[in-house]
Design a protein around this motif. Sequence first.
Motif, PDB file in Angstrom:
ATOM      1  N   ARG A   1     -24.450  32.261  11.133  1.00  0.00           N
ATOM      2  CA  ARG A   1     -24.815  33.336  10.215  1.00  0.00           C
ATOM      3  C   ARG A   1     -23.816  34.488  10.284  1.00  0.00           C
ATOM      4  O   ARG A   1     -23.415  35.051   9.269  1.00  0.00           O
ATOM      5  CB  ARG A   1     -26.232  33.818  10.528  1.00  0.00           C
ATOM      6  N   LYS A   2     -23.389  34.852  11.497  1.00  0.00           N
ATOM      7  CA  LYS A   2     -22.522  36.008  11.684  1.00  0.00           C
ATOM      8  C   LYS A   2     -21.085  35.738  11.250  1.00  0.00           C
ATOM      9  O   LYS A   2     -20.456  36.583  10.599  1.00  0.00           O
ATOM     10  CB  LYS A   2     -22.553  36.441  13.154  1.00  0.00           C
ATOM     11  N   TYR A   3     -20.554  34.574  11.605  1.00  0.00           N
ATOM     12  CA  TYR A   3     -19.130  34.312  11.397  1.00  0.00           C
ATOM     13  C   TYR A   3     -18.824  33.520  10.122  1.00  0.00           C
ATOM     14  O   TYR A   3     -17.684  33.525   9.659  1.00  0.00           O
ATOM     15  CB  TYR A   3     -18.554  33.576  12.608  1.00  0.00           C
ATOM     16  N   PHE A   4     -19.835  32.837   9.565  1.00  0.00           N
ATOM     17  CA  PHE A   4     -19.597  32.043   8.353  1.00  0.00           C
ATOM     18  C   PHE A   4     -20.529  32.414   7.208  1.00  0.00           C
ATOM     19  O   PHE A   4     -20.389  31.865   6.112  1.00  0.00           O
ATOM     20  CB  PHE A   4     -19.736  30.547   8.670  1.00  0.00           C
ATOM     21  N   ASP A   5     -21.473  33.293   7.472  1.00  0.00           N
ATOM     22  CA  ASP A   5     -22.461  33.695   6.468  1.00  0.00           C
ATOM     23  C   ASP A   5     -23.187  32.476   5.898  1.00  0.00           C
ATOM     24  O   ASP A   5     -23.419  32.365   4.695  1.00  0.00           O
ATOM     25  CB  ASP A   5     -21.780  34.490   5.342  1.00  0.00           C
ATOM     26  N   VAL A   6     -23.524  31.552   6.796  1.00  0.00           N
ATOM     27  CA  VAL A   6     -24.192  30.310   6.413  1.00  0.00           C
ATOM     28  C   VAL A   6     -25.429  30.121   7.284  1.00  0.00           C
ATOM     29  O   VAL A   6     -25.367  30.288   8.508  1.00  0.00           O
ATOM     30  CB  VAL A   6     -23.244  29.099   6.582  1.00  0.00           C
ATOM     31  N   GLU A   7     -26.546  29.781   6.651  1.00  0.00           N
ATOM     32  CA  GLU A   7     -27.756  29.415   7.392  1.00  0.00           C
ATOM     33  C   GLU A   7     -27.662  27.923   7.706  1.00  0.00           C
ATOM     34  O   GLU A   7     -27.641  27.085   6.798  1.00  0.00           O
ATOM     35  CB  GLU A   7     -29.004  29.683   6.561  1.00  0.00           C
ATOM     36  N   PRO A   8     -27.568  27.542   8.987  1.00  0.00           N
ATOM     37  CA  PRO A   8     -27.341  26.123   9.295  1.00  0.00           C
ATOM     38  C   PRO A   8     -28.581  25.277   9.052  1.00  0.00           C
ATOM     39  O   PRO A   8     -29.714  25.728   9.225  1.00  0.00           O
ATOM     40  CB  PRO A   8     -26.980  26.147  10.778  1.00  0.00           C
ATOM     41  N   PHE A   9     -28.347  24.041   8.631  1.00  0.00           N
ATOM     42  CA  PHE A   9     -29.399  23.031   8.611  1.00  0.00           C
ATOM     43  C   PHE A   9     -29.499  22.444  10.012  1.00  0.00           C
ATOM     44  O   PHE A   9     -28.490  22.018  10.587  1.00  0.00           O
ATOM     45  CB  PHE A   9     -29.061  21.933   7.607  1.00  0.00           C
ATOM     46  N   ILE A  10     -30.707  22.439  10.571  1.00  0.00           N
ATOM     47  CA  ILE A  10     -30.901  21.958  11.937  1.00  0.00           C
ATOM     48  C   ILE A  10     -31.762  20.698  11.916  1.00  0.00           C
ATOM     49  O   ILE A  10     -32.840  20.675  11.313  1.00  0.00           O
ATOM     50  CB  ILE A  10     -31.568  23.042  12.818  1.00  0.00           C
ATOM     51  N   VAL A  11     -31.263  19.649  12.564  1.00  0.00           N
ATOM     52  CA  VAL A  11     -32.042  18.412  12.690  1.00  0.00           C
ATOM     53  C   VAL A  11     -33.141  18.651  13.710  1.00  0.00           C
ATOM     54  O   VAL A  11     -32.884  18.863  14.897  1.00  0.00           O
ATOM     55  CB  VAL A  11     -31.146  17.236  13.125  1.00  0.00           C
ATOM     56  N   ARG A  12     -34.366  18.644  13.234  1.00  0.00           N
ATOM     57  CA  ARG A  12     -35.532  18.861  14.103  1.00  0.00           C
ATOM     58  C   ARG A  12     -36.713  18.094  13.529  1.00  0.00           C
ATOM     59  O   ARG A  12     -36.613  17.482  12.463  1.00  0.00           O
ATOM     60  CB  ARG A  12     -35.857  20.357  14.205  1.00  0.00           C
ATOM     61  N   ALA A  13     -37.826  18.110  14.240  1.00  0.00           N
ATOM     62  CA  ALA A  13     -39.015  17.390  13.790  1.00  0.00           C
ATOM     63  C   ALA A  13     -39.392  17.828  12.380  1.00  0.00           C
ATOM     64  O   ALA A  13     -39.402  19.017  12.065  1.00  0.00           O
ATOM     65  CB  ALA A  13     -40.177  17.647  14.744  1.00  0.00           C
ATOM     66  N   GLY A  14     -39.679  16.838  11.520  1.00  0.00           N
ATOM     67  CA  GLY A  14     -40.113  17.135  10.167  1.00  0.00           C
ATOM     68  C   GLY A  14     -39.040  16.984   9.106  1.00  0.00           C
ATOM     69  O   GLY A  14     -39.362  16.921   7.916  1.00  0.00           O
ATOM     70  N   VAL A  15     -37.764  16.924   9.501  1.00  0.00           N
ATOM     71  CA  VAL A  15     -36.720  16.748   8.482  1.00  0.00           C
ATOM     72  C   VAL A  15     -36.706  15.301   8.026  1.00  0.00           C
ATOM     73  O   VAL A  15     -37.157  14.394   8.736  1.00  0.00           O
ATOM     74  CB  VAL A  15     -35.326  17.165   9.018  1.00  0.00           C
ATOM     75  N   ARG A  16     -36.189  15.076   6.816  1.00  0.00           N
ATOM     76  CA  ARG A  16     -36.098  13.716   6.290  1.00  0.00           C
ATOM     77  C   ARG A  16     -34.986  12.963   7.003  1.00  0.00           C
ATOM     78  O   ARG A  16     -33.863  13.469   7.131  1.00  0.00           O
ATOM     79  CB  ARG A  16     -35.842  13.747   4.784  1.00  0.00           C
ATOM     80  N   THR A  17     -35.292  11.753   7.436  1.00  0.00           N
ATOM     81  CA  THR A  17     -34.304  10.929   8.138  1.00  0.00           C
ATOM     82  C   THR A  17     -34.085   9.573   7.476  1.00  0.00           C
ATOM     83  O   THR A  17     -33.084   8.917   7.755  1.00  0.00           O
ATOM     84  CB  THR A  17     -34.747  10.668   9.588  1.00  0.00           C
ATOM     85  N   GLY A  18     -35.037   9.137   6.634  1.00  0.00           N
ATOM     86  CA  GLY A  18     -34.958   7.798   6.064  1.00  0.00           C
ATOM     87  C   GLY A  18     -35.377   6.713   7.029  1.00  0.00           C
ATOM     88  O   GLY A  18     -35.287   5.525   6.706  1.00  0.00           O
ATOM     89  N   LEU A  19     -35.846   7.099   8.220  1.00  0.00           N
ATOM     90  CA  LEU A  19     -36.256   6.143   9.250  1.00  0.00           C
ATOM     91  C   LEU A  19     -37.776   6.108   9.381  1.00  0.00           C
ATOM     92  O   LEU A  19     -38.450   7.115   9.144  1.00  0.00           O
ATOM     93  CB  LEU A  19     -35.655   6.533  10.600  1.00  0.00           C
TER      94      LEU A  19
ATOM     95  N   VAL B   1     -23.368  24.101   7.081  1.00  0.00           N
ATOM     96  CA  VAL B   1     -23.294  23.709   8.491  1.00  0.00           C
ATOM     97  C   VAL B   1     -24.504  22.838   8.811  1.00  0.00           C
ATOM     98  O   VAL B   1     -25.644  23.194   8.475  1.00  0.00           O
ATOM     99  CB  VAL B   1     -23.272  24.928   9.435  1.00  0.00           C
ATOM    100  N   ALA B   2     -24.256  21.689   9.445  1.00  0.00           N
ATOM    101  CA  ALA B   2     -25.325  20.822   9.941  1.00  0.00           C
ATOM    102  C   ALA B   2     -25.281  20.834  11.463  1.00  0.00           C
ATOM    103  O   ALA B   2     -24.209  20.680  12.050  1.00  0.00           O
ATOM    104  CB  ALA B   2     -25.164  19.402   9.412  1.00  0.00           C
ATOM    105  N   LEU B   3     -26.430  21.015  12.076  1.00  0.00           N
ATOM    106  CA  LEU B   3     -26.495  21.252  13.518  1.00  0.00           C
ATOM    107  C   LEU B   3     -27.597  20.415  14.148  1.00  0.00           C
ATOM    108  O   LEU B   3     -28.708  20.309  13.615  1.00  0.00           O
ATOM    109  CB  LEU B   3     -26.756  22.748  13.768  1.00  0.00           C
TER     110      LEU B   3
END
Length: 256
Positions: free
Chosen positions: A78-96, A60-62
């Motif tokens: 986490r509860k319904y898909f048992d997946v830890e989502p990736f969240i776009v926030r400060a510090g993630v790689r963007t290529g920009l 999941v990307a959020l």
Amino acid sequence: MILCLHIGNTHVVGGVFDGQALQFDFRRTSHARISADEFGLFLRGVLLSNEIEPNRIGQVALSSVLPEATYALSSACRKYFDVEPFIVRAGVRTGLKIRYRNPQDVGADRIINAIAAVHQFPDRDLVVAGFGTATTFCAIGADKTFFGGVILPGVRTSLEALVTRAAKLSSVEIAGVDHVIGRSTAESMQSGLYYGQIGMAREIIGRIRTEVFGGQQPLVIGTGEFAGLFESSGLLDVIRPQLMLEGLFLALLLNS
């Protein structure tokens, strides 16, 4: 399969990717106080109605502009898909290369739009025009420099301000019109909303061309809920309604 979700001020926009292909997309009204269970049950229902078993969602990307809703949606993943989502926030790689004085101030929606834009139109000077709750313009150089941009009230926000602040004005359908002079109050409001956005956009894009790109014409990409409204206006070179979802998908790949 990858589930991509953006929580905006007005809508939650989502889509499911199978490999590189967007299989389907959806939207629902967003609000800050929605619970994790509401999110989870809604998402499971959307998947099942499109004949996709929820256990097929592997990632999941959020991204979000509503912090409270971000927490609820993360919990739902986490509860319904048992997946830890990736969240776009400060510090993630963007290529920009982000030229904001404080890069953390750039909204997640504008970042993911920019990621998708430079991927789809490499080595081009770009203006990404987003027509949603706010109307936004982002200037991006051919070398992937995110120079900054402009934020102004969107079409629906402008309409709501008129209806709220002017006692005798009632809501109207948001629509493109082929004449500027209205012969009723409703027509006059529709004309003002439509041509007002066009006038502001032309001025802003022209100034971006001069200030950022040395007078050279950038490619103008339209996206967001109301981008299609301006398809025949001459403002936009291309319209990419799903730019945000594509940017989320690419951001996940960049950070995997």
